[in-house]
Design an enzyme around this catalytic site. Structure first.
Site, PDB file in Angstrom:
ATOM      1  N   CYS A  33       0.826  -1.214   0.000  1.00 51.26           N
ATOM      2  CA  CYS A  33       0.000   0.000   0.000  1.00 51.26           C
ATOM      3  C   CYS A  33       0.856   1.258   0.000  1.00 51.26           C
ATOM      4  CB  CYS A  33      -0.949   0.003   1.198  1.00 51.26           C
ATOM      5  SG  CYS A  33      -0.102   0.084   2.778  1.00 51.26           S
ATOM      6  N   CYS A 103      -2.881  -2.613   8.493  1.00 51.13           N
ATOM      7  CA  CYS A 103      -2.557  -1.278   9.002  1.00 51.13           C
ATOM      8  C   CYS A 103      -2.179  -1.368  10.479  1.00 51.13           C
ATOM      9  CB  CYS A 103      -3.745  -0.347   8.823  1.00 51.13           C
ATOM     10  SG  CYS A 103      -4.570  -0.492   7.228  1.00 51.13           S
TER      11      CYS A 103
END
Ligand code: FES
Length: 146
Positions: A33, A103
């Protein structure tokens, strides 16, 4: 999609910023990402984390998980901080959508990287702490579902 706690920590991140001359600093990223997280630790002579700050160049979930992670490690010993896993951070945030689990791994690994730097500078070994990985991909993460 996001819990109230996630939204709160995203909108009002705790402990955002940096520490000058930190006891330890660690930066990790996820190549997929492209998000990057940096953690700064101020550890006193008894091994207690007195201050912690973060900078996140990443998505909202990364901001919220870093914010919560800093709250969870503040005031803890460096050994106790190791127990602040991505699972613990997610639970404290009342969960994250499955696509956002990585995350929270960034937050865990950023703390570990900062602890590693602290231990290296002090010339000590923190039991159970592994050398940080440069790229926190889901497969490299210790707590990712297999
Ligand atoms: Fe990569 Fe959130 S999408 S850290």
């Amino acid at each position: 999609m996001y819990s109230e706690k996630v939204m709160d920590h995203f909108n009002n991140p705790r402990n955002m910023g940096e520490i000058e001359n930190p006891s330890g600093v660690g930066t990790v990223g996820n190549a997929k990402c492209g998000d990057i997280m940096r953690m700064y630790l101020e550890v006193d002579e008894t091994g207690v984390i007195r201050d912690v700050k973060f900078k996140t160049f990443g998505c909202g979930a990364a901001v919220a998980t870093s914010s919560m992670a800093t709250e969870l490690v503040k005031g803890k010993t460096v050994e106790e901080a190791l127990l602040v896993t991505n699972k613990a951070v997610m639970e404290a945030l009342d969960g994250l959508p499955p696509v956002k689990v990585h995350c929270s791994l960034l937050a865990e690994e950023a703390i570990h990287a900062a602890l590693w730097d602290y231990a290296r500078k002090r010339g000590i070994v923190i039991a159970g702490l592994k050398e940080p990985v440069a790229d926190v991909s889901d497969s490299a993460a210790p707590h990712a579902p297999s």
